[in-house]
Design an enzyme around this catalytic site. Structure first.
Site, short mmCIF file in Angstrom:
data_model
loop_
_atom_site.label_atom_id
_atom_site.label_comp_id
_atom_site.label_asym_id
_atom_site.label_seq_id
_atom_site.Cartn_x
_atom_site.Cartn_y
_atom_site.Cartn_z
N LYS A 1 2.61 4.64 18.64
CA LYS A 1 2.70 6.02 18.14
C LYS A 1 2.95 7.00 19.27
O LYS A 1 3.78 7.91 19.14
CB LYS A 1 1.41 6.38 17.40
CG LYS A 1 1.23 5.57 16.11
CD LYS A 1 -0.17 5.76 15.56
CE LYS A 1 -0.40 4.95 14.31
NZ LYS A 1 -1.81 4.92 13.91
N THR B 1 0.83 -1.21 0.00
CA THR B 1 0.00 0.00 0.00
C THR B 1 0.87 1.26 0.00
O THR B 1 0.72 2.14 -0.85
CB THR B 1 -0.91 -0.01 1.26
OG1 THR B 1 -1.63 -1.24 1.26
CG2 THR B 1 -1.86 1.15 1.28
N VAL B 2 1.78 1.35 0.96
CA VAL B 2 2.57 2.58 1.10
C VAL B 2 3.63 2.68 -0.01
O VAL B 2 3.79 3.73 -0.63
CB VAL B 2 3.22 2.67 2.50
CG1 VAL B 2 4.05 3.94 2.63
CG2 VAL B 2 2.15 2.63 3.59
N ASP C 1 -1.33 -0.25 18.66
CA ASP C 1 -0.92 0.67 17.59
C ASP C 1 -0.81 2.10 18.14
O ASP C 1 0.17 2.81 17.88
CB ASP C 1 -1.95 0.60 16.45
CG ASP C 1 -1.70 1.62 15.37
OD1 ASP C 1 -0.82 1.37 14.53
OD2 ASP C 1 -2.36 2.69 15.38
N ILE D 1 -0.41 13.60 8.75
CA ILE D 1 -0.24 14.77 9.63
C ILE D 1 1.24 14.94 9.94
O ILE D 1 1.86 14.02 10.47
CB ILE D 1 -1.02 14.58 10.96
CG1 ILE D 1 -2.51 14.34 10.69
CG2 ILE D 1 -0.82 15.77 11.88
CD1 ILE D 1 -3.32 14.04 11.96
N GLY E 1 -12.80 -2.94 5.40
CA GLY E 1 -11.35 -2.78 5.31
C GLY E 1 -10.78 -1.72 6.23
O GLY E 1 -9.61 -1.35 6.13
N1 LIG Z 1 -1.07 1.29 5.12
C1 LIG Z 1 -1.10 2.42 5.81
O1 LIG Z 1 -2.07 3.18 5.75
C2 LIG Z 1 0.07 2.81 6.67
C3 LIG Z 1 0.05 4.05 7.33
C4 LIG Z 1 1.15 4.45 8.09
C5 LIG Z 1 2.23 3.60 8.19
N2 LIG Z 1 2.21 2.38 7.56
C6 LIG Z 1 3.37 1.51 7.69
O2 LIG Z 1 3.97 1.36 6.42
C7 LIG Z 1 4.59 0.08 6.34
C8 LIG Z 1 4.07 -0.66 5.11
O3 LIG Z 1 2.68 -0.82 5.26
P1 LIG Z 1 1.74 -1.26 4.03
O4 LIG Z 1 0.35 -0.95 4.46
O5 LIG Z 1 2.26 -0.72 2.78
O6 LIG Z 1 1.94 -2.84 4.08
P2 LIG Z 1 1.70 -3.87 2.90
O7 LIG Z 1 0.63 -3.37 1.99
O8 LIG Z 1 1.56 -5.20 3.51
O9 LIG Z 1 3.06 -3.78 2.09
C9 LIG Z 1 4.25 -4.38 2.51
C10 LIG Z 1 4.93 -4.88 1.28
O10 LIG Z 1 6.23 -5.31 1.63
C11 LIG Z 1 6.47 -6.52 0.90
N3 LIG Z 1 7.53 -7.30 1.52
C12 LIG Z 1 7.48 -8.09 2.60
N4 LIG Z 1 8.69 -8.64 2.84
C13 LIG Z 1 9.50 -8.18 1.88
C14 LIG Z 1 10.87 -8.40 1.57
N5 LIG Z 1 11.62 -9.19 2.31
N6 LIG Z 1 11.38 -7.79 0.50
C15 LIG Z 1 10.63 -6.98 -0.29
N7 LIG Z 1 9.33 -6.74 -0.06
C16 LIG Z 1 8.77 -7.33 1.02
C17 LIG Z 1 5.15 -7.23 0.92
O11 LIG Z 1 5.12 -8.22 -0.07
P3 LIG Z 1 4.09 -9.45 0.07
O12 LIG Z 1 2.76 -8.85 -0.22
O13 LIG Z 1 4.58 -10.42 -0.94
O14 LIG Z 1 4.20 -9.95 1.46
C18 LIG Z 1 4.20 -6.07 0.64
O15 LIG Z 1 4.07 -5.84 -0.74
C19 LIG Z 1 4.28 -0.62 7.65
O16 LIG Z 1 5.34 -0.44 8.53
C20 LIG Z 1 3.07 0.13 8.17
O17 LIG Z 1 2.94 0.10 9.57
C21 LIG Z 1 1.16 1.97 6.79
#
Ligand SMILES: NC(=O)c1ccc[n+]([C@@H]2O[C@H](COP(=O)([O-])OP(=O)(O)OC[C@H]3O[C@@H](n4cnc5c(N)ncnc54)[C@H](OP(=O)(O)O)[C@@H]3O)[C@@H](O)[C@H]2O)c1
Length: 447
Positions: free
Chosen positions: A204, A13-14, A200, A135, A186
């Site tokens: 923070k 996502t990010v 969580d 923010i 979701g």
């Molecule tokens: N989503 C939000 O709104 C949000 C907001 C603030 C902060 N964050 C933070 O941002 C970070 C990412 O969140 P996200 O929501 O983007 O999570 P996500 O959608 O699960 O994305 C994580 C990605 O990393 C990949 N990944 C896992 N292991 C890996 C590796 N060894 N090498 C390369 N890629 C790898 C995953 O691949 P697979 O799918 O194949 O496992 C997935 O595509 C987290 O720390 C989260 O707490 C997220």
């Protein structure tokens, strides 16, 4: 124009949000900072499983090939979790690279180690997206409020809990029903524990508390309660009394009772300690935080010079989080250009940093709901227990319209230490006239 190269690890996502945002606004960003930020490599877990339309020439399967690439100056860790992510961040810092992360769980679990590694290797570490997504609260605390002592900080920092509590209030709906709906839409993960049990928000608020007070706040010292036990009835009764229930993350300088561990510091106005906590809180419905609804986040900061400030926005989601990562990429690029190391260090001991106080010592007001047998003498028995522990009752309400043997009884309690109130409730729950577990919600009047 000068160029710095970034490598993104994790295209979820990010990660994909950051790539898209750079495609869209990279030119604008470059013209503002005078440096082009180019994405040189993106590491995914599996090329075969990657459905992204991003050019395959950018994609690699092994995160080490990003970290080890001498042409990559900034590494964005967007994988999540605290295992591989820790390896990635430590490896990049060790190579002296600037690291950007959105990972609050990682910082909460290993922050001390990561900040020490950054300092040891002369590398910069950026984490704006780790708290409240879009923010800019990290930068505001670190730089915007650099001339202030942070007297108090109150945050609605978990969008899932705020969404659930908002719907429970507006629709008089039950917690379990709204949670199921949130999961379907979701807004909440399955299992939802990390959000609804307060973890969580604790991650923070620990980061914000550390920045506000200049020392690393050990996550184990953060008191945490989630929203699982809040009922629609509590929300309704609180509303009748002029309060709205929010999951509030609090960092507050507090006088607290004097102890050997936290004596008053050298005759100054230093606090005896700092409250760092997360729990459902009844706040006046007239307060600006009470109108922060749905999945929105807000942080209310009280500085000794600036007074009160409010930050409001989306705390999560692809684009708001990408916006925060872009801000870090821009800072990292500028710091590289001007050779800045730790331009504003995160942890500078203040003249009276204090320590995190245990919850028993924290003083607050309270809303207490009991289920009691409707019988003469019940109130006197309960009042005697509160009185015996020097806890003052400010009002007692027995809501009308309840029939049957057990009825709700609401107490509003004056300011008292948590330890005393917990002890009183333990005694009260043992009275034969009291049915079920007492519900206690702390009240915050922002005084
Ligand atoms: N989503 C939000 O709104 C949000 C907001 C603030 C902060 N964050 C933070 O941002 C970070 C990412 O969140 P996200 O929501 O983007 O999570 P996500 O959608 O699960 O994305 C994580 C990605 O990393 C990949 N990944 C896992 N292991 C890996 C590796 N060894 N090498 C390369 N890629 C790898 C995953 O691949 P697979 O799918 O194949 O496992 C997935 O595509 C987290 O720390 C989260 O707490 C997220």
């Amino acid at each position: 124009m000068q160029q710095v190269n970034a490598g993104i690890i994790g295209l979820g996502t990010v990660g994909s949000g950051v790539f898209n945002a750079l495609q869209l606004n990279g030119g604008l960003l470059s013209s503002r900072i005078g440096i082009r930020v180019a994405v040189k490599k993106i590491a995914v877990r599996s090329l075969a499983a990657c459905a992204s339309k991003i050019s395959r020439t950018l994609l690699v399967e092994d995160w080490r090939s990003v970290v080890d690439d001498p042409d990559i100056h900034i590494v964005a860790e967007l994988v999540g979790g605290a295992t591989v992510a820790r390896d990635i961040v430590l490896a990049a810092l060790k190579r002296g690279k600037s690291v950007v992360t959105a990972n609050k769980a990682l910082i909460s679990a290993h922050g001390e180690e990561l900040f020490a590694a950054a300092s040891r290797h002369g590398a910069n570490f950026y984490y704006e997206a780790s708290v409240c997504g879009g923010i800019p609260i990290i930068k505001s605390l670190r730089e915007g409020f650099v001339g202030n002592r942070i007297v108090a900080l109150y945050g609605i920092v978990n969008g899932t809990c705020n969404y659930i509590l908002t719907r429970m209030k507006l629709e008089r709906a039950a917690f379990a029903d709204v949670l199921a709906d949130a999961q379907r839409l979701g807004y909440a993960e399955t299992p939802p524990d990390l959000d609804i049990d307060g973890h969580d928000a604790a991650h923070k608020i620990g980061i914000l508390a550390s920045l506000a007070h200049g020392f690393w706040v050990n996550p184990k010292s953060i008191y945490m309660e989630g929203i699982r036990d809040i009922t629609a009835l509590d929300i309704q009764f609180a509303e009748k009394l002029g309060y709205t229930i929010k999951l509030l993350a609090i960092v507050k300088k507090t006088a607290g009772p004097a102890t050997k561990q936290s004596p008053r510091a050298r005759g100054s106005d230093c606090p005896r300690g700092i409250q760092v906590s997360v729990y459902p809180t009844a706040i006046p419905s007239s307060h600006v935080l009470a109108s922060v609804n749905d999945a929105f986040n807000a942080v209310f900061v009280r500085g000794d010079i600036v007074g009160d400030s409010l930050f409001y926005g989306r705390g999560a989601g692809k684009s708001p989080t990408a916006s925060a990562v872009l801000s870090d990429l821009a800072d990292a690029a500028l710091d590289l250009k001007f050779g800045n190391k730790h331009r504003v260090p995160p942890f500078v001991p203040h003249e009276c940093a204090g320590a995190v106080l245990p919850m028993e010592q924290i003083v607050s007001a309270y809303f207490v709901r009991l289920n009691v047998v409707d019988r003469p003498g019940t109130l006197a028995k309960i009042a005697a227990i509160f009185g015996g522990l020097n806890i003052g009752i400010s009002s007692v309400i027995q809501p009308e319209g309840h029939e049957g043997r057990s009825v709700p009884l609401i107490f509003m309690l004056h300011y008292a230490a948590n330890g005393a109130v917990m002890a009183a409730l333990k005694k009260i729950s043992r009275l034969p006239v009291v049915k079920g577990r007492p519900m206690m919600i702390r009240v915050e009047n922002f005084e």
